[in-house]
Design an enzyme around this catalytic site. Structure first.
Site, PDB file in Angstrom:
ATOM      1  CG  ASN A 171       8.245  15.515  13.757  1.00 47.01           C
ATOM      2  OD1 ASN A 171       7.904  16.610  14.224  1.00 47.01           O
ATOM      3  ND2 ASN A 171       7.427  14.742  13.082  1.00 47.01           N
TER       4      ASN A 171
ATOM      5  NE  ARG B  28      -0.163   0.745   4.854  1.00 46.46           N
ATOM      6  CZ  ARG B  28      -0.478   0.626   6.130  1.00 46.46           C
ATOM      7  NH1 ARG B  28      -1.518  -0.098   6.475  1.00 46.46           N
ATOM      8  NH2 ARG B  28       0.230   1.231   7.053  1.00 46.46           N
TER       9      ARG B  28
ATOM     10  CB  ALA C  45       9.428  -1.957   4.472  1.00 45.18           C
TER      11      ALA C  45
ATOM     12  CG  ASP D 298       3.833  -4.991   2.926  1.00 44.74           C
ATOM     13  OD1 ASP D 298       3.787  -5.169   4.167  1.00 44.74           O
ATOM     14  OD2 ASP D 298       3.717  -3.874   2.403  1.00 44.74           O
TER      15      ASP D 298
ATOM     16  CE1 TYR E 114       9.489   6.903   9.896  1.00 46.26           C
ATOM     17  CE2 TYR E 114       9.758   9.284   9.962  1.00 46.26           C
ATOM     18  CZ  TYR E 114       9.407   8.136   9.273  1.00 46.26           C
ATOM     19  OH  TYR E 114       8.978   8.220   7.968  1.00 46.26           O
TER      20      TYR E 114
ATOM     21  CB  THR F  95       0.291   7.557   2.917  1.00 52.19           C
ATOM     22  OG1 THR F  95       0.930   7.957   4.131  1.00 52.19           O
ATOM     23  CG2 THR F  95       1.190   7.871   1.741  1.00 52.19           C
TER      24      THR F  95
ATOM     25  CG  ASP G 109       9.166  -9.043   9.338  1.00 50.82           C
ATOM     26  OD1 ASP G 109      10.025  -8.162   9.085  1.00 50.82           O
ATOM     27  OD2 ASP G 109       8.477  -9.044  10.378  1.00 50.82           O
TER      28      ASP G 109
ATOM     29  CB  ILE H  98       5.251   5.687  -0.481  1.00 48.00           C
ATOM     30  CG1 ILE H  98       4.671   7.009   0.049  1.00 48.00           C
ATOM     31  CG2 ILE H  98       6.470   5.945  -1.356  1.00 48.00           C
ATOM     32  CD1 ILE H  98       5.589   7.776   0.996  1.00 48.00           C
TER      33      ILE H  98
ATOM     34  CE  LYS I 220      11.944   6.371   7.367  1.00 51.56           C
ATOM     35  NZ  LYS I 220      11.888   5.376   6.273  1.00 51.56           N
TER      36      LYS I 220
HETATM   37  N1  LIG Z   1       3.765   9.189   4.215  1.00 50.50           N
HETATM   38  C1  LIG Z   1       4.665  10.121   4.441  1.00 50.50           C
HETATM   39  O1  LIG Z   1       4.327  11.308   4.530  1.00 50.50           O
HETATM   40  C2  LIG Z   1       6.117   9.756   4.596  1.00 50.50           C
HETATM   41  C3  LIG Z   1       7.004  10.792   4.852  1.00 50.50           C
HETATM   42  C4  LIG Z   1       8.353  10.505   4.978  1.00 50.50           C
HETATM   43  C5  LIG Z   1       8.802   9.201   4.827  1.00 50.50           C
HETATM   44  N2  LIG Z   1       7.910   8.202   4.599  1.00 50.50           N
HETATM   45  C6  LIG Z   1       8.468   6.842   4.473  1.00 50.50           C
HETATM   46  O2  LIG Z   1       7.994   6.254   3.253  1.00 50.50           O
HETATM   47  C7  LIG Z   1       7.869   4.850   3.426  1.00 50.50           C
HETATM   48  C8  LIG Z   1       6.459   4.407   3.071  1.00 50.50           C
HETATM   49  O3  LIG Z   1       5.549   5.132   3.880  1.00 50.50           O
HETATM   50  P1  LIG Z   1       3.947   5.030   3.730  1.00 50.50           P
HETATM   51  O4  LIG Z   1       3.417   6.338   4.149  1.00 50.50           O
HETATM   52  O5  LIG Z   1       3.586   4.466   2.420  1.00 50.50           O
HETATM   53  O6  LIG Z   1       3.645   3.987   4.916  1.00 50.50           O
HETATM   54  P2  LIG Z   1       2.555   2.829   5.041  1.00 50.50           P
HETATM   55  O7  LIG Z   1       2.476   2.507   6.481  1.00 50.50           O
HETATM   56  O8  LIG Z   1       1.301   3.179   4.311  1.00 50.50           O
HETATM   57  O9  LIG Z   1       3.245   1.610   4.258  1.00 50.50           O
HETATM   58  C9  LIG Z   1       4.414   0.973   4.749  1.00 50.50           C
HETATM   59  C10 LIG Z   1       4.410  -0.465   4.280  1.00 50.50           C
HETATM   60  O10 LIG Z   1       5.593  -1.098   4.812  1.00 50.50           O
HETATM   61  C11 LIG Z   1       5.223  -2.389   5.263  1.00 50.50           C
HETATM   62  N3  LIG Z   1       6.151  -2.882   6.280  1.00 50.50           N
HETATM   63  C12 LIG Z   1       6.290  -2.453   7.562  1.00 50.50           C
HETATM   64  N4  LIG Z   1       7.192  -3.219   8.205  1.00 50.50           N
HETATM   65  C13 LIG Z   1       7.633  -4.142   7.320  1.00 50.50           C
HETATM   66  C14 LIG Z   1       8.557  -5.221   7.414  1.00 50.50           C
HETATM   67  N5  LIG Z   1       9.185  -5.505   8.554  1.00 50.50           N
HETATM   68  N6  LIG Z   1       8.769  -5.984   6.320  1.00 50.50           N
HETATM   69  C15 LIG Z   1       8.117  -5.724   5.153  1.00 50.50           C
HETATM   70  N7  LIG Z   1       7.217  -4.729   5.020  1.00 50.50           N
HETATM   71  C16 LIG Z   1       6.976  -3.945   6.095  1.00 50.50           C
HETATM   72  C17 LIG Z   1       3.822  -2.180   5.834  1.00 50.50           C
HETATM   73  O11 LIG Z   1       3.117  -3.434   5.983  1.00 50.50           O
HETATM   74  C18 LIG Z   1       3.197  -1.244   4.822  1.00 50.50           C
HETATM   75  O12 LIG Z   1       2.542  -1.934   3.772  1.00 50.50           O
HETATM   76  C19 LIG Z   1       8.275   4.560   4.870  1.00 50.50           C
HETATM   77  O13 LIG Z   1       9.634   4.202   4.912  1.00 50.50           O
HETATM   78  C20 LIG Z   1       8.041   5.884   5.549  1.00 50.50           C
HETATM   79  O14 LIG Z   1       8.823   6.016   6.711  1.00 50.50           O
HETATM   80  C21 LIG Z   1       6.583   8.445   4.479  1.00 50.50           C
END
Ligand SMILES: NC(=O)c1ccc[n+]([C@@H]2O[C@H](COP(=O)([O-])OP(=O)(O)OC[C@H]3O[C@@H](n4cnc5c(N)ncnc54)[C@H](O)[C@@H]3O)[C@@H](O)[C@H]2O)c1
Length: 450
Positions: A349, A222, A291, A243, A355, A391, A266, A224, A359
């Site tokens: 933050n 799901r 992830a 995933d 986190y 998201t 995982d 990004i 990052k």
């Molecule tokens: N959404 C934002 O605004 C934002 C901003 C900065 C960074 N990010 C980063 O972008 C990435 C994606 O974010 P998102 O918003 O789509 O998050 P999300 O929670 O919608 O999706 C993350 C996906 O990673 C999977 N995941 C988690 N742990 C896992 C593991 N151990 N093994 C395999 N899969 C695993 C989850 O099941 C999920 O499907 C992340 O790394 C997040 O930190 C997001």
């Protein structure tokens, strides 16, 4: 989750009201579609003084735009400022852009080409560094959904003089609707990757540049990750979507939709790299570490398990699987590794010490490994640092913080998952060899960490 304010300012009464109140005016961004893959209008090519590189015009032609030296309403302006080496020379930057900046079409692009500030010539270094302040300021004032970037082309080390050829994929990306949510960024191309012999593979089919490559995306069920999988598939890659087993149903739905292979796994499992290698017997051309998890608490309230799980998923598993897959040769020569940082890793933050540490760690990994991976394996390593992206993760943020997150950037709106995915696809291009060790913020020029 929908951005109702953006919708409101798109209506005449809403625009009238919000203008009167002095509120932000986000312009709807035009993103890539099959029907409209290019910006709508010509590209104005200008030079400040004498250029220090060759091949700029040829590189610009690959953007698909009509390149001209005069245009009433350009969709893009590229200013070649590679030859600016003195404070007086900055006057040429002003002289070139001042008369035309107002004529840029809405949703337009300005790209300034510079070079790397010299450690041996402080006048050149001052002038070239000045371009960074210039670009970041212009990005903040330009408005109407337009963006401004600086691309540094290394001049010194390339035998026979610098050629802008290495900038081709970068210019194609920045001068297209694909980079709609990227602004105020500085991209420094490297000549080391070119010198190492890893080459810059020519793109056989520009509509499907990743044809013949296998791409694995983690966290692809799901958000990004699903968007990254979708854009890489659009660009011709065979995609393996990974995933956690707990997300199997959603993962299989996403994979089916894209014609991808689902790999429920995982990423923190001790044998994760072996299982990835087994799922890609012909090797991987692209590996995307997407992830990620959050387990927010202020440090004083954060138990060790919340700290450890975030470091484990977001950073340690990325380090481990990258090392193992590179060592095993699973990532093929010319391969691309793209990791996911965050502006939290740049700005910090509240409640996110775990986190933000994970990052920021990704940024350290990319900068250190990029040059060595290119030299030893012919592989580039880069990262995206998303800002506020719409998201499920950000939909869970409390309303007022969410609204502030959306507006606190030069484009006054949140990005979409596809904006991050397009940046990943740019890193993944076969001719992005000179893009290495870079962290690209996809944040609409967020005020955080600016
Ligand atoms: N959404 C934002 O605004 C934002 C901003 C900065 C960074 N990010 C980063 O972008 C990435 C994606 O974010 P998102 O918003 O789509 O998050 P999300 O929670 O919608 O999706 C993350 C996906 O990673 C999977 N995941 C988690 N742990 C896992 C593991 N151990 N093994 C395999 N899969 C695993 C989850 O099941 C999920 O499907 C992340 O790394 C997040 O930190 C997001």
């Amino acid at each position: 989750m929908a951005d109702r304010y953006l919708h409101l300012t798109g209506t005449p009464p809403g625009r009238f009201l919000t203008r009167r109140l002095g509120l932000p005016q986000p312009a709807p961004l035009r993103r890539w579609t099959l029907e409209t893959p290019h910006l709508d209008g010509p590209l104005l090519h200008l030079t400040a003084g004498a250029s220090a590189v060759t091949g700029v015009a040829e590189a610009l032609r690959t953007s698909g735009l009509t390149v001209t030296e005069r245009a009433d309403r350009p969709a893009a302006i590229v200013l070649d400022a590679t030859g600016v080496a003195t404070a007086a020379g900055l006057g040429d930057v002003h002289a070139a852009l001042h008369p035309v900046v107002r004529s840029l079409a809405p949703g337009g692009r300005i790209v300034v080409l510079g070079t790397v500030p010299s450690p041996d010539d402080h006048h050149q270094a001052a002038a070239q560094q000045a371009l960074e302040g210039f670009v970041r300021s212009l990005g903040k004032e330009i408005g109407r959904g337009s963006t401004v970037q600086l691309v540094r082309i290394p001049v010194a080390r390339i035998p026979g003089g610098a050629n802008a050829h290495a900038a081709g994929s970068t210019l194609r990306f920045l001068l297209s609707p694909r980079s709609a949510y990227v602004s105020g960024q500085v991209i420094e191309l490297t000549s080391a990757a070119l010198d190492s012999g890893s080459g810059s593979d020519p793109v056989a089919d520009p509509a499907a540049p990743l044809t013949g490559r296998t791409a694995l995306v983690t966290g692809a069920a799901r958000g990004i990750g699903a968007a990254v999988a979708s854009v890489l598939a659009r660009d011709g890659a065979r995609v393996i979507a990974l995933d956690v087993p707990g997300a199997r149903e959603e993962l299989e739905r996403t994979a089916d939709r894209l014609g991808a292979t689902a790999l429920p796994l995982d990423i923190t499992a001790p044998d994760a790299a072996d299982r990835i290698a087994a799922a890609a017997p012909d090797g991987l051309g692209v590996l995307v570490h997407n992830a990620g998890i959050t387990r927010d608490r202020r440090l004083a309230n954060m138990p060790a398990d919340r700290w450890a799980s975030v470091i484990e998923v977001n950073l340690d598993s990325v380090l481990r699987t990258t090392d193992e897959l590179l060592k095993a040769g699973t990532i093929t020569r010319g391969g691309r590794i793209v990791a996911t940082a965050s502006i939290a890793g740049i700005a910090g933050n509240t409640g996110q010490t775990n986190y933000a540490a994970s990052k920021a760690g990704i940024i350290g990994l990319v900068r250190s490994l990029g040059p060595r991976a290119a030299a030893e394996h012919g592989v580039t390593v880069n990262a995206v640092a998303p800002g506020f992206i719409e998201t499920k993760m950000t939909a869970a943020v409390p309303l007022f913080i969410r609204e502030a997150g959306r507006r606190m950037n030069s484009l006054s709106q949140g990005g979409l998952p596809v904006d991050v995915a397009e940046a990943v696809a740019w890193f993944a291009q076969p001719d992005s060899t000179a893009v290495n060790g870079q962290v690209l913020r996809v944040c609409g020029q967020s005020l955080l960490g600016a």
